[in-house]
Design a protein around this motif. Structure first.
Motif, PDB file in Angstrom:
ATOM      1  N   PHE A   2       0.836  -1.194   0.000  1.00  0.00           N
ATOM      2  CA  PHE A   2       0.000   0.000   0.000  1.00  0.00           C
ATOM      3  C   PHE A   2       0.877   1.252   0.000  1.00  0.00           C
ATOM      4  N   LEU A   5       1.862   2.000  -3.542  1.00  0.00           N
ATOM      5  CA  LEU A   5       0.686   2.439  -4.292  1.00  0.00           C
ATOM      6  C   LEU A   5       0.357   3.898  -3.963  1.00  0.00           C
ATOM      7  N   GLN A   6       0.417   4.220  -2.669  1.00  0.00           N
ATOM      8  CA  GLN A   6       0.083   5.576  -2.253  1.00  0.00           C
ATOM      9  C   GLN A   6       1.098   6.585  -2.814  1.00  0.00           C
ATOM     10  N   ALA A   7       2.371   6.214  -2.797  1.00  0.00           N
ATOM     11  CA  ALA A   7       3.407   7.109  -3.313  1.00  0.00           C
ATOM     12  C   ALA A   7       3.221   7.337  -4.817  1.00  0.00           C
TER      13      ALA A   7
END
Lengths: 250, 296
Positions: A2, A5-7
């Protein structure tokens, strides 16, 4: 997982596109189009925050140009803290080196004045120094005093008539301003609840600058006389005290 | 002299989201009748100034809810402790009746995006958000409410339906829920699910506040997409969903929110009155049911 993905999501937002499509579901509406809602939110809302901090800059250039400038600023200097009342500290410097705005050389100065108003508005509250307290102090020791300026005090020195420009854009229609009429030093202060602005003479501006830099009254006065031989120190001090620009001394 | 309101509970009435254009009316000698107000925490983090002074005054006479938009509860890196400290100072100062945040993220890599961004719903993210809620509740020494987001995107990795994710969050952390009824409608249209089904999956007694707001309707090449812009009156379908919500949950403090194209305060007060009518109806219904139970 995650984390990455967030970055990736965050980088794509700032770049204005390039969503991590593998991770997103496309259905009757492609994921890129859905992602674009967030891009619009980020740039639109941050642009609106800048517009409310710099209303006169916006009026000087018009909303479409301002929004284009704001988008470029947001992409380069996005906010680093969730506190939008203090977003825009670098906007004036950005305008200095933003080629599309070079036709209005006074624009960065107006932005500096507007930013000073924002900072004054949100600065710490403090009760100004009561002039009577100073009167009780031996006058022979005044030269060694180092005054503490009010936390909301800001000084904007410009080679343009920055306060005239600001004032002219408070009304509709805008009154004409002769931008060649000379520079101004503007002291911004919020002694109580209202932000005030006052033009200072060159000597007075030098005095306040020196005090802000921690100089004694004697040294500050010397720098005032340097730029303005006729400077009236006593009148200037009385004015600063009366308007609540000092909070104490060391 | 006002005796003030001691921190207690927010009444099951309609309140308004207090925004800058309406502050002067709320600090007037005779302010309009507003049962309670909510403000965005991140608009009140300054050291001083007129805005904080106005909030002190407004808060003296009515209950207050502090609503965070910047703690970024869904950040993989966890909550920024400096920001949590700022929030804690404001909570200490104002002693609000409620504190809430969002099931979303807004900070990554030192950038604040000023938007509520979606997370996938997985065991990994559930554990992460639970840790963050625990951390925030511990630091603030109180329960917080978590708000359901409006979403435009879905993640392929998601395995947990949103209402179940929220229910699990409540069960594991003891937080409460802030149910944004407009957000349910926005997400339902955007992802083709039945908003009433969603509502039926929200556990009773966990919802301590409801949000109502308007949305914008976009046409994306003939496809309808709703955007939660808080810039329109509460839509008719959202009022219907609201009626169903309080029918299920009982009377819950309800907030009217506008954030773009902010209209005169009177418009917010009209919408608040409309919510109050629903709440009063539910209250009567609730009392009746309660009374019925005592009849042998």
């Amino acid at each position: 997982m995650f984390h990455e993905l967030q970055a990736t999501f965050a980088q794509a937002l700032l770049a204005g596109g390039g969503a991590p499509l593998d991770a997103l579901i496309s259905d009757r509406i492609p994921a890129e189009r859905r992602f674009a809602i967030h891009v619009n939110n980020v740039f639109g809302l941050l642009g609106a925050a800048l517009e409310s901090a710099f209303p006169v800059v916006c009026r000087l250039v018009g909303t479409p140009f301002f929004q284009m400038t704001a988008q470029a600023f947001v992409a380069r200097h996005p906010p680093s803290v969730p506190h939008l009342a203090v977003y825009g500290a670098k906007f004036a410097d950005f305008l200095d080196s933003f080629p599309p705005a070079s036709g209005l050389p006074y624009l960065p100065s107006v932005a500096r004045l507007e930013w000073a108003r924002v900072e004054a508005c949100f600065a710490a509250d403090q009760t100004p120094l009561n002039p009577a307290r100073l009167a009780e102090y031996p006058a022979s020791l005044y030269p060694e005093l180092v005054f503490r300026l009010h936390p909301s005090l800001r000084l904007v020195c410009s080679s343009w008539p920055v306060l005239l420009l600001w004032q002219a854009h408070q009304q509709e229609p805008v009154s004409p301003v002769d931008v060649t009429s000379g520079g101004e030093a503007v002291l911004v202060l919020r002694p109580d609840l209202e932000v005030t602005m006052t033009r200072l003479s060159p000597g007075d501006a030098a005095l306040i600058t020196a005090i802000a830099n921690g100089n004694t009254l004697a040294a500050a006065a010397a720098s005032a006389y340097d730029v303005e031989p006729e400077f009236d120190l006593q009148a200037a001090l009385a004015d600063h005290l009366e308007r609540g620009r000092f909070c104490g001394w060391a | 002299m006002s005796l003030g309101t001691s921190p207690g509970r927010i009444p099951a009435r309609a309140g308004i989201g207090l925004r800058t254009p309406h502050i002067s009316q709320m600090t007037a000698a005779i302010p309009p009748p507003v049962a309670w107000v909510e403000v965005h925490i991140e608009n009140y983090l300054a050291a001083g100034g007129p805005r904080l002074a106005a909030l002190e005054q407004i808060r003296r006479d009515r209950p207050l809810s502090l609503h965070g938009v910047g703690l970024s509860m869904g950040s993989a890196a966890g909550v920024d402790s400096d920001h949590l400290d700022r929030v804690a100072r404001l909570v200490d100062r104002f002693q609000p009746e409620l504190v809430s945040e969002h099931l979303a993220w807004s900070v990554n890599g030192g950038v604040y995006f000023n938007d509520l961004l979606p997370i996938p719903y997985t065991e990994e993210t559930l554990a992460l958000v639970c840790r963050t809620v625990d951390q925030v509740q511990t630091r603030l020494k109180r329960q917080i409410l978590m708000e359901n987001p409006s979403t435009y995107l879905r993640f392929a990795a998601s395995t947990i339906p949103e209402p179940l994710f929220l229910a699990e969050l409540v069960a594991r952390t003891g937080c409460g829920l802030l149910l944004d009824v407009n957000n349910i409608q926005v997400s339902a249209v955007n992802h083709d699910f039945d908003p009433f089904d969603y509502l039926a999956n929200i556990p009773k007694l966990t919802v301590q506040e409801i949000h109502l707001a308007g949305h914008a309707v976009l046409d994306v090449e003939g496809e309808r997409l709703l955007v939660d812009d808080h810039g329109a009156p509460v839509a008719p379908e959202v009022w219907q969903l609201y009626a169903a919500a309080i029918d299920r949950l009982g009377p819950v403090p309800t907030l009217i929110e506008w954030d773009t194209r902010i209209p005169p305060l009177e418009t917010l007060l009209d919408e608040a009155r409309r919510a109050d009518v629903w709440l009063a109806r539910t209250e009567v219904g609730a009392k009746k049911t309660e009374g019925d139970r005592h009849v042998p």
